[in-house]
Design an enzyme around this catalytic site. Structure first.
Site, PDB file in Angstrom:
ATOM      1  N   LYS A  89       0.833  -1.201   0.000  1.00 42.64           N
ATOM      2  CA  LYS A  89       0.000   0.000   0.000  1.00 42.64           C
ATOM      3  C   LYS A  89       0.871   1.257   0.000  1.00 42.64           C
ATOM      4  O   LYS A  89       0.526   2.262  -0.631  1.00 42.64           O
ATOM      5  CB  LYS A  89      -0.931   0.005   1.211  1.00 42.64           C
ATOM      6  N   LYS A 118       1.227  10.618   6.319  1.00 39.08           N
ATOM      7  CA  LYS A 118       1.631   9.384   7.006  1.00 39.08           C
ATOM      8  C   LYS A 118       1.938   8.263   6.017  1.00 39.08           C
ATOM      9  O   LYS A 118       2.866   7.462   6.235  1.00 39.08           O
ATOM     10  CB  LYS A 118       0.551   8.929   7.995  1.00 39.08           C
TER      11      LYS A 118
END
Length: 298
Positions: free
Chosen positions: A176, A244
């Protein structure tokens, strides 16, 4: 069979949980939701899901729990205490982290939980496809974890899209992170091109439609073209979360001794626009950020 649990009913979590509800009902299993009381669970409860008010109650009823929260701190906040998830464990349970989080964070959390209990194990299964994919049930699902645990959760993950087992725990989050690097690069490239094209006198909407027929075509271009053309930054996926995500990518690059070319600059851009107060808007807001830089001659 025990029920399936779902925690995190946001923009993507709600439709994901809906697909799970439809799928498990045919097996005689129920779906148990952590109901925040803000109305996010109401429609699913009307369709037959059960809403409970504590993570403990979710764990008491379930042997597989899917989590779609912003990051690990939100999950950690639900683990401990008398109403926490760990206190509700009654049987071996698999916690599936569909959120996009740090690969190292998943590995560390698994080690911590293993030292505390033999009833809870982790699988990471972050998703890609955005709100559109979540609603359609066509998401790409990147799965990491031991084969035995992964085999248990694959049928449920398949209700929401196409899951692929990529390796040990953390592999899904590494995948991801790579996905987010590519998405961020495309977003910034389209946004910058849109700013230059507009200032050069082009019709941005017609340009982006044209580009979808050539090598520049991509899912992101098709999904975001209207947003860029109309400067519509209403949130679908908040830009601040890229901070993030790209930090996780950079950490994994460091761990694998990989020298990056664009990751640092992309991280800087999304960090900067978030600091400027744009982070709660859609990722397409990077267009406004770049336009501001161009206006300052930067």
């Amino acid at each position: 069979m025990a029920d399936i649990g779902f925690i995190g009913l946001g923009v993507m979590g709600r439709p994901m949980a809906g697909h799970v509800l439809d799928g498990v009902a045919s097996e005689g299993r129920g779906l148990v939701l952590l109901d925040s009381g803000r109305g996010n669970a109401d429609a699913l409860i009307e369709r037959g899901a059960t809403g409970v008010s504590t993570a403990r109650a979710v764990a008491e009823a379930c042997d597989l729990i899917l989590v779609m929260l912003p990051d690990l701190p939100q999950l950690r906040g639900l683990l401990d205490g008398p109403d926490g998830l760990v206190a509700g464990l009654r049987r071996p349970t698999v916690l599936v982290i569909c959120s996009t989080v740090s690969p190292d964070g998943v590995r560390e959390l698994d080690a911590e939980l293993a030292a505390r209990t033999d009833l809870l194990r982790l699988v990471d299964a972050p998703v890609s496809g955005g709100e559109i994919g979540a609603v359609a049930g066509t998401m790409s699902i990147m799965v990491g974890g031991p084969r035995g645990l992964v085999d248990q959760v694959m049928p449920v993950l398949s209700l929401m899209g196409t899951p692929v087992h990529l390796g040990p725990l953390g592999a899904g989050q590494v995948a991801k992170a790579c996905n987010q690097l590519i998405c961020a690069a495309q977003l910034v490239a389209i946004a910058e091109a849109a700013v230059v094209a507009e200032r050069a006198g082009l019709d941005v909407g017609r340009l982006l439609t044209l580009l979808q027929g050539g090598y520049a075509a991509s899912t992101i271009l098709a999904d975001k073209a209207t947003r860029f053309a109309e400067k519509d930054y209403r949130v679908s996926g908040a830009a601040k979360f890229m901070v993030k995500d790209l930090a996780a990518y950079r950490a994994e690059a460091d761990r694998t001794t990989t020298r990056t070319v664009i990751a640092d600059r992309l991280h800087e851009a999304f960090s900067d626009l978030t600091a400027l107060g744009m982070g709660d808007q859609d990722t397409s807001v990077v267009q406004a950020y770049i336009s501001g830089l161009a206006g300052q001659g930067r």
